[in-house]
Structures are given as structure tokens and as C-alpha cells.
Design an enzyme around this catalytic site. Structure first.
Site, short mmCIF file in Angstrom:
data_model
loop_
_atom_site.label_atom_id
_atom_site.label_comp_id
_atom_site.label_asym_id
_atom_site.label_seq_id
_atom_site.Cartn_x
_atom_site.Cartn_y
_atom_site.Cartn_z
N ASP A 127 0.85 -1.18 0.00
CA ASP A 127 0.00 0.00 0.00
C ASP A 127 0.89 1.24 0.00
OD1 ASP A 127 -2.13 -1.70 0.10
OD2 ASP A 127 -2.77 -1.16 2.13
N ASP A 131 -15.15 -3.08 -0.95
CA ASP A 131 -14.70 -2.95 0.43
C ASP A 131 -15.91 -2.66 1.30
OD1 ASP A 131 -12.15 -3.10 -0.76
OD2 ASP A 131 -12.14 -0.93 -1.07
#
Length: 246
Positions: free
Chosen positions: A8, A129
Site C-alpha cells: 500500500d 470494500d
């Protein structure tokens, strides 16, 4: 089953967040390309990358870091974060990204997903998500009123390569994958599903290889790899053994 190591990106660095909160970021490597090389040397076969700044900005932000990774590793890379139009999809695929992940735009602009999947078969995934069962967007800053299954069903016949399903409540907390919700999603659609959020230990690998999870295409591991709770060699050996026995 593929185990994807996660990188990330925030401010050009390799970080992990807790529950998607940018204020709760831990830097694990200042050089994402070095981290990508490390994962490649450990035997991983597919890299999962998210441009966190891009997810909030709605456009690519950490492009330089992504391009350095592409130059440093030969393995396939899937990328999400800030991919909101066909031009960006095409640009990343031309630069060497194997598969793009469309998240917010899958909720806001499903036509884009269908057009991208048609233009680039097998190279477009959808990131869903969920927070309390509802899909979050804009870098998880907003929660919609639709469920992951609602969104996934929109793309049943669109040629999507995969659905990446993340349980936000578990992400970065090492509590274990939410396999019940992920398997329920996989059992309800024909699109391959990849589990994400909360990967904690070798127990998660074993659970992913159990018969009830046979429809899952893979899982994404982040913090568990960075802090040593998950041994790459042990995890990959189990996966290879399961493939050989299949």
C-alpha cells in the site's frame, strides 16, 4: 489459490493502515521497489498494490513508485487506487500493470467497469470494500447504501477477472479473514473472489485451503507478512502442496 502480498502506497512509501484510516499508517519500507523485490525473492507469484493517496484523490498519485516497482520485478502486478476512467485503465495496462482494480467507480459508474472489461478482457477486477455489510467508496471515507453482493451481481456477465472483497473492520488488525462473508459472496456469484482484510497467520492459509473455501481464487496478506506473523515459505509450501494434490 494465489496468496497476494500487499504493498500500500502513501507519500511514496510502503505502509499499512488500520481499518483504512490514513491517520493510523505505519511505514514498513521507505522504498516500495525494494519491498517488491523482497516479495519476489520469497517466492510470491502475484503482487497486489494500492495507491492509497490515489484512492482519496480520485486519480493516480504514487505513479512514480508504481513504475519503479514494475521495473524491479517480473511478476504480475494488480493495482488499485484512483482508477476512475478508461484512459487511466489503459495507461496503467500499457505501463505493465497486469490487472487494474476499479473500486469507487464500480459503485458510481458501473458502465465504466463494463466498458473496461470489454476493452481489456481478463485485465479488470472490481474492488468491493465493505463496512457493516455496505460498500465503502472514496478511499473508504464514505459508505454507500448497497451491499457487495448487489454490486457484484451487476457485473456477472461483464467479463470481470475477479472481485476483491475486503472487510474494512478487520483490515490491518490481524484478526483473521472474514471467510464467512467472503465465501457467502463467492457462493452467490460466478466471478472469482479474492479475500482481503485481517489476514493474521498460517491458520488463515489453512482455512483458505479447506473444502468450504474451494471457490475462492486467492487472498491478500499485508501486515501479517510485514511483522513476521506469517512465514512466506511455510504459507507458499502449503499452497503448492494443495495444488499438487488437486
Amino acid at each position: 489459490m494465489i496468496l497476494f502480498p500487499a504493498i500500500d502506497l502513501k507519500d511514496g512509501q510502503c505502509v499499512r493502515l488500520e481499518q483504512g484510516d490514513m491517520a493510523r499508517a505505519t511505514v514498513f519500507n521507505f522504498d516500495p521497489a525494494e519491498q517488491a523485490r523482497a516479495f519476489a525473492s520469497q517466492g510470491f507469484e502475484y503482487l497486489h498494490v494500492v495507491d492509497l493517496d490515489g484512492a482519496f484523490a480520485g486519480r493516480p498519485v504514487n505513479a512514480d513508485a508504481v513504475e519503479r516497482m514494475l521495473k524491479n520485478v517480473a511478476m504480475p502486478v494488480q493495482l488499485g487506487g484512483g482508477i476512475r476512467d478508461l484512459k487511466t485503465v489503459e495507461a496503467w495496462l500499457k505501463k505493465g500493470i497486469t490487472r487494474v482494480i476499479i473500486g469507487t467507480a464500480a459503485v458510481r459508474d458501473p458502465v465504466l467497469v463494463k466498458e473496461a472489461a470489454k476493452a481489456f478482457p481478463g485485465r479488470v477486477a472490481v474492488g468491493l470494500d465493505a463496512r457493516d455489510g455496505k460498500v465503502a467508496v472514496e478511499g473508504w471515507a464514505e459508505t454507500s447504501e448497497v451491499t457487495a453482493l448487489d454490486i457484484a451481481r451487476r457485473f456477472e456477465d461483464a467479463g470481470i477477472a475477479a472481485i476483491i472483497f475486503t472487510d474494512i473492520a478487520r483490515d490491518g488488525l490481524l484478526k483473521g479473514l472474514n471467510l464467512d462473508a467472503t465465501i457467502a459472496l463467492a457462493d452467490s456469484i460466478s466471478i472469482p473472489v479474492i479475500a482481503s482484510g485481517g489476514f493474521a497467520s498460517i491458520a488463515d492459509v489453512k482455512a483458505l485451503l479447506a473444502p468450504r473455501a474451494k471457490k475462492l481464487a486467492g487472498a491478500i496478506a499485508g501486515r501479517a507478512l510485514y511483522d513476521g506473523r506469517l512465514d512466506p515459505a511455510e504459507a507458499l509450501a502449503l499452497i503448492r502442496a494443495a495444488r499438487a494434490a488437486a
